[in-house]
Motif scaffolding. Structure first.
Motif, PDB file in Angstrom:
ATOM      1  N   ARG A  75      -6.531  -3.977 -10.627  1.00  0.00           N
ATOM      2  CA  ARG A  75      -5.715  -4.835 -10.278  1.00  0.00           C
ATOM      3  C   ARG A  75      -5.683  -5.422  -8.778  1.00  0.00           C
ATOM      4  O   ARG A  75      -4.895  -6.102  -8.554  1.00  0.00           O
ATOM      5  N   GLY A  76      -6.397  -4.435  -8.204  1.00  0.00           N
ATOM      6  CA  GLY A  76      -6.729  -5.034  -6.377  1.00  0.00           C
ATOM      7  C   GLY A  76      -5.641  -4.217  -5.699  1.00  0.00           C
ATOM      8  O   GLY A  76      -5.442  -4.616  -4.639  1.00  0.00           O
ATOM      9  N   ILE A  77      -4.859  -3.311  -6.156  1.00  0.00           N
ATOM     10  CA  ILE A  77      -3.991  -2.670  -5.544  1.00  0.00           C
ATOM     11  C   ILE A  77      -4.458  -1.598  -4.597  1.00  0.00           C
ATOM     12  O   ILE A  77      -5.459  -1.079  -4.818  1.00  0.00           O
ATOM     13  N   LYS A  78      -3.993  -1.603  -3.288  1.00  0.00           N
ATOM     14  CA  LYS A  78      -4.548  -1.019  -2.142  1.00  0.00           C
ATOM     15  C   LYS A  78      -3.475   0.158  -1.733  1.00  0.00           C
ATOM     16  O   LYS A  78      -3.872   1.126  -1.073  1.00  0.00           O
ATOM     17  N   TYR A  79      -2.307  -0.280  -1.806  1.00  0.00           N
ATOM     18  CA  TYR A  79      -1.035   0.392  -1.174  1.00  0.00           C
ATOM     19  C   TYR A  79      -0.310   0.719  -2.395  1.00  0.00           C
ATOM     20  O   TYR A  79       0.124  -0.115  -3.328  1.00  0.00           O
ATOM     21  N   VAL A  80       0.401   2.105  -2.449  1.00  0.00           N
ATOM     22  CA  VAL A  80       1.241   2.609  -3.463  1.00  0.00           C
ATOM     23  C   VAL A  80       2.757   3.259  -3.002  1.00  0.00           C
ATOM     24  O   VAL A  80       2.809   3.807  -1.959  1.00  0.00           O
ATOM     25  N   ASP A  81       3.644   2.332  -3.161  1.00  0.00           N
ATOM     26  CA  ASP A  81       5.110   2.996  -2.902  1.00  0.00           C
ATOM     27  C   ASP A  81       5.577   3.843  -3.999  1.00  0.00           C
ATOM     28  O   ASP A  81       5.335   3.684  -5.205  1.00  0.00           O
ATOM     29  N   CYS A  82       5.906   4.910  -3.590  1.00  0.00           N
ATOM     30  CA  CYS A  82       6.375   5.969  -4.349  1.00  0.00           C
ATOM     31  C   CYS A  82       7.852   6.564  -4.108  1.00  0.00           C
ATOM     32  O   CYS A  82       8.141   6.915  -2.831  1.00  0.00           O
ATOM     33  N   TYR A  83       8.601   6.763  -5.119  1.00  0.00           N
ATOM     34  CA  TYR A  83      10.165   6.994  -4.718  1.00  0.00           C
ATOM     35  C   TYR A  83      10.633   7.602  -5.945  1.00  0.00           C
ATOM     36  O   TYR A  83      10.451   7.488  -7.094  1.00  0.00           O
ATOM     37  N   GLY A  84      11.799   8.364  -5.677  1.00  0.00           N
ATOM     38  CA  GLY A  84      12.751   8.915  -6.686  1.00  0.00           C
ATOM     39  C   GLY A  84      13.835   8.199  -7.297  1.00  0.00           C
ATOM     40  O   GLY A  84      14.400   7.267  -6.647  1.00  0.00           O
ATOM     41  N   VAL A  85      14.178   8.360  -8.527  1.00  0.00           N
ATOM     42  CA  VAL A  85      15.221   7.359  -9.187  1.00  0.00           C
ATOM     43  C   VAL A  85      16.376   7.715  -8.776  1.00  0.00           C
ATOM     44  O   VAL A  85      17.130   6.330  -8.975  1.00  0.00           O
ATOM     45  N   ASP A  86      16.782   8.502  -8.090  1.00  0.00           N
ATOM     46  CA  ASP A  86      18.395   8.770  -7.686  1.00  0.00           C
ATOM     47  C   ASP A  86      18.897   8.397  -6.742  1.00  0.00           C
ATOM     48  O   ASP A  86      19.979   8.867  -6.385  1.00  0.00           O
ATOM     49  N   ASN A  87      18.182   7.544  -6.046  1.00  0.00           N
ATOM     50  CA  ASN A  87      18.723   6.968  -4.832  1.00  0.00           C
ATOM     51  C   ASN A  87      18.936   5.646  -4.919  1.00  0.00           C
ATOM     52  O   ASN A  87      18.227   4.840  -4.962  1.00  0.00           O
ATOM     53  N   VAL A  88      20.114   5.342  -5.058  1.00  0.00           N
ATOM     54  CA  VAL A  88      20.759   3.934  -5.259  1.00  0.00           C
ATOM     55  C   VAL A  88      20.417   2.819  -4.302  1.00  0.00           C
ATOM     56  O   VAL A  88      20.637   1.437  -4.555  1.00  0.00           O
ATOM     57  N   LEU A  89      20.091   3.416  -3.204  1.00  0.00           N
ATOM     58  CA  LEU A  89      20.188   2.405  -1.997  1.00  0.00           C
ATOM     59  C   LEU A  89      18.722   2.100  -1.878  1.00  0.00           C
ATOM     60  O   LEU A  89      17.999   1.488  -0.964  1.00  0.00           O
ATOM     61  N   VAL A  90      17.860   2.725  -2.646  1.00  0.00           N
ATOM     62  CA  VAL A  90      16.228   2.606  -2.348  1.00  0.00           C
ATOM     63  C   VAL A  90      15.782   1.097  -2.169  1.00  0.00           C
ATOM     64  O   VAL A  90      16.169   0.367  -3.108  1.00  0.00           O
ATOM     65  N   ARG A  91      14.989   0.890  -1.095  1.00  0.00           N
ATOM     66  CA  ARG A  91      14.592  -0.629  -1.083  1.00  0.00           C
ATOM     67  C   ARG A  91      13.001  -0.343  -1.545  1.00  0.00           C
ATOM     68  O   ARG A  91      12.044   0.134  -1.057  1.00  0.00           O
ATOM     69  N   VAL A  92      13.111  -0.661  -2.999  1.00  0.00           N
ATOM     70  CA  VAL A  92      11.864  -0.816  -3.608  1.00  0.00           C
ATOM     71  C   VAL A  92      10.983  -1.601  -3.188  1.00  0.00           C
ATOM     72  O   VAL A  92      11.269  -2.954  -2.784  1.00  0.00           O
ATOM     73  N   ALA A  93       9.515  -1.335  -2.862  1.00  0.00           N
ATOM     74  CA  ALA A  93       8.496  -2.134  -2.393  1.00  0.00           C
ATOM     75  C   ALA A  93       9.017  -2.912  -1.335  1.00  0.00           C
ATOM     76  O   ALA A  93       8.871  -3.991  -0.870  1.00  0.00           O
ATOM     77  N   ASP A  94       9.358  -1.904  -0.206  1.00  0.00           N
ATOM     78  CA  ASP A  94      10.041  -2.325   1.262  1.00  0.00           C
ATOM     79  C   ASP A  94       9.010  -3.106   1.830  1.00  0.00           C
ATOM     80  O   ASP A  94       7.966  -2.557   2.324  1.00  0.00           O
ATOM     81  N   PRO A  95       8.957  -4.587   2.201  1.00  0.00           N
ATOM     82  CA  PRO A  95       8.080  -5.284   3.038  1.00  0.00           C
ATOM     83  C   PRO A  95       7.973  -4.677   4.529  1.00  0.00           C
ATOM     84  O   PRO A  95       6.538  -4.523   4.958  1.00  0.00           O
ATOM     85  N   THR A  96       9.090  -4.357   5.123  1.00  0.00           N
ATOM     86  CA  THR A  96       9.011  -3.708   6.241  1.00  0.00           C
ATOM     87  C   THR A  96       8.135  -2.595   6.427  1.00  0.00           C
ATOM     88  O   THR A  96       7.175  -2.390   7.451  1.00  0.00           O
ATOM     89  N   PHE A  97       8.599  -1.560   5.446  1.00  0.00           N
ATOM     90  CA  PHE A  97       7.921  -0.254   5.565  1.00  0.00           C
ATOM     91  C   PHE A  97       6.284  -0.578   5.343  1.00  0.00           C
ATOM     92  O   PHE A  97       5.471   0.352   5.855  1.00  0.00           O
ATOM     93  N   LEU A  98       5.934  -1.402   4.269  1.00  0.00           N
ATOM     94  CA  LEU A  98       4.563  -1.586   4.127  1.00  0.00           C
ATOM     95  C   LEU A  98       3.889  -2.195   5.266  1.00  0.00           C
ATOM     96  O   LEU A  98       2.691  -1.575   5.437  1.00  0.00           O
ATOM     97  N   GLY A  99       4.514  -3.076   5.948  1.00  0.00           N
ATOM     98  CA  GLY A  99       3.931  -3.923   7.072  1.00  0.00           C
ATOM     99  C   GLY A  99       3.530  -2.593   8.417  1.00  0.00           C
ATOM    100  O   GLY A  99       2.551  -2.549   8.784  1.00  0.00           O
ATOM    101  N   TYR A 100       4.576  -1.858   8.218  1.00  0.00           N
ATOM    102  CA  TYR A 100       4.626  -0.744   9.749  1.00  0.00           C
ATOM    103  C   TYR A 100       3.521   0.273   8.999  1.00  0.00           C
ATOM    104  O   TYR A 100       2.530   0.587   9.693  1.00  0.00           O
ATOM    105  N   PHE A 101       3.360   0.787   7.560  1.00  0.00           N
ATOM    106  CA  PHE A 101       2.356   1.613   7.225  1.00  0.00           C
ATOM    107  C   PHE A 101       1.057   0.866   7.392  1.00  0.00           C
ATOM    108  O   PHE A 101      -0.037   1.776   7.710  1.00  0.00           O
TER     109      PHE A 101
END
Length: 509
Positions: free
Chosen positions: A276-302
């Motif tokens: 699919r052309g994916i190069k980066y993978v965001d991974c998190y646990g289900v039980d955090n209601v404030l999780v910023r899924v696919a956070d652009p800022t975190f991805l850009g920093y990374f």
């Protein structure tokens, strides 16, 4: 539901992505019958010191004998034996001393400029627009500690909208997709799709699939979601013998959230990501209601740091807080996570005199980013080393509950394999609201998580020029902003400015 296809030996195609860590051993010889498994199969078990499995064979019914034989057939005995031996052996080995994480390895909230945040946000959105980010959700657990037998992601924490954890996270993906589509200033805007890989377990897989199907995938396209199962491993005694849950079945347990690495590899989903052309993978646990899924800022920093792995961290609230923290293992060694029990009181309380913070202050909250290349490397490395954590637990057995060992890997077991790891501080009140314990417990309850959401979103609304009325004290209520309206408080002025909202309520499009 579109899933990566796999071929059977006879050429037919499997369209369901389901994996367990214990894969099938060679089939039984044709002459072997259920009434007489005693030769080749028992000899095979003797090779690994597990022949006692058949100690009650003569007392079993034909159906029970059949179940036991099939249960053993589905074990990859050489692999399981290697895991047991390596894990038991590792318990007696000395470990390197731990050191605090170097300060310059952490991007702190205070140390970021507005220019940094804007640069990373735009960089992340552009990468998402280009289809280079995939998201992995760790969702193998049931809501048992919350008083529910459903998958934990189905849980409703009591927000005004009544949305489940799954729905909130799906809508955050929809919001990021829309934001990424808007980042392109020239040429036609095309749809943006973030592929969502959802890890279930044998106990939650069917219910999770049905839940998504019955809710029409919460507005996502069915073919942008892949479900896959984490593995299970036999529970063992302290000397490595299998524990029998019944006279005809083994006691088994999920292999921990770190089983995601083997599961992604065995189900060929790492190959799917590459296709699919994916190069980066965001991974998190289900039980955090404030999780910023696919956070652009975190991805850009990374991406900007050029690291192989990264983790969001929060500061420990107090020295004795029972959370795992990031440390450096050995002088000049790699980053890893240690449990709070590994820090003695003096280490837990030690202060960095330059910063005024605890020396060991960076808590792991299961919010990670990896390159796809690193995921392939770590899946191979963890499998080769075969060292699992041994958790002493009460195991259901045919003689009642008995003390035994569960074999688990954790998501943070990957970090020692990383050539570079970047840590990114976030604020608890903005990104960490875990839902782990039943209502009435002292912490991490549906009530505490709900209040964190309502308070954060209330601050968003007020900052956007809105007003609140409330019939109960404001500290006990607030408003909920739909993820479809705003990802992190942006773009709310048009909805909120000059308007009054009566708390509690949901603000939606």
């Amino acid at each position: 539901m579109r899933e990566p296809s796999m071929e059977r030996e006879n050429g037919t195609t499997l369209t369901e992505t389901t994996t367990t860590t214990a894969v099938t051993s060679p089939p039984l010889p044709p002459h072997m019958t259920v009434s007489s498994p005693r030769q080749a199969l028992v000899e095979r078990l003797k090779d690994y010191g597990q022949e006692d499995i058949f100690s009650l064979w003569d007392e079993l019914s034909p159906d029970e004998k059949d179940f036991l034989v099939r249960d053993i057939e589905n074990l990859d005995l050489p692999r399981i034996d290697r895991i047991i031996r390596c894990s038991l052996h590792s318990q007696g080995l000395p470990v390197a001393a731990i050191e605090p994480v170097p300060e310059n390895w952490v991007s702190t909230v205070d140390g970021r400029t507005m220019e940094d945040r804007e640069k990373w946000w735009k960089m992340g959105l552009k990468t998402i627009y280009e289809g280079k980010l995939g998201v992995v959700l760790l969702s193998g657990g049931q809501g048992t500690r919350l008083g529910s037998s459903d998958p934990k992601g189905c849980f409703n924490i009591g927000l005004p909208s009544g949305k489940s954890l799954f729905q909130i996270q799906a809508e955050r993906i929809l919001c990021v997709q829309r934001l990424a589509a808007q980042v392109v200033s020239e040429g036609p805007v095309r749809p943006v799709t973030i592929h969502w890989y959802i890890m279930t377990s044998p106990f939650t897989d069917e219910a999770t699939r049905k839940y998504f199907s019955s809710h029409k995938y919460f507005g996502l396209e069915p073919d942008q979601i892949s479900f896959f199962q984490q593995g299970t491993l036999p529970c063992v005694t302290k000397d490595g013998k299998f524990i029998m849950e019944t006279p005809f079945s083994l006691a088994k347990a999920p292999d921990g959230n770190g089983g995601v690495y083997a599961a992604l590899k065995c189900s060929r989903l790492l190959e799917d990501m590459a296709s699919r052309g994916i190069k980066y993978v965001d991974c998190y646990g289900v039980d955090n209601v404030l999780v910023r899924v696919a956070d652009p800022t975190f991805l850009g920093y990374f991406i900007d740091k050029g690291a192989a792995s990264a983790a969001k961290v929060v500061r420990k609230a107090y020295p004795q807080e029972q959370v795992g923290v990031f440390v450096r293992r050995g002088k000049g060694g790699p980053l890893t996570v240690v449990e709070y029990s590994e820090l003695d009181q003096s280490m837990a309380s030690a202060i960095n005199q330059r910063t005024g913070r605890l020396q060991y202050c960076w808590s792991n909250v299961c919010l990670h980013m990896f390159t796809l290349d690193f995921l392939n490397q770590v899946a191979t490395g963890l499998e080769k080393d075969s060292v699992y954590h041994l958790a002493e637990k009460k195991i259901p057995s045919m003689n009642g509950y008995t003390m035994g060992l569960k074999l688990e890997q954790f998501i943070f077991d990957s970090f020692p394999y990383a050539p570079s790891t970047a840590l990114f501080e976030v604020l608890r009140e903005e990104e960490f609201a875990p839902v782990k314990n039943v209502s009435g417990s002292n912490f991490d309850t549906p009530e505490s998580a709900r209040l964190l959401v309502l308070r954060l979103h209330t601050r968003w609304v007020i900052a956007a020029g809105g007003f609140l009325t409330h019939s109960v004290p404001l500290y006990a209520t607030g408003v909920e902003v739909s993820p479809l309206c705003s990802y992190a408080g942006e773009n709310l002025e048009a909805i909120c400015r000059g308007r009054t909202f009566h708390a509690p309520c949901e603000i939606s499009l």
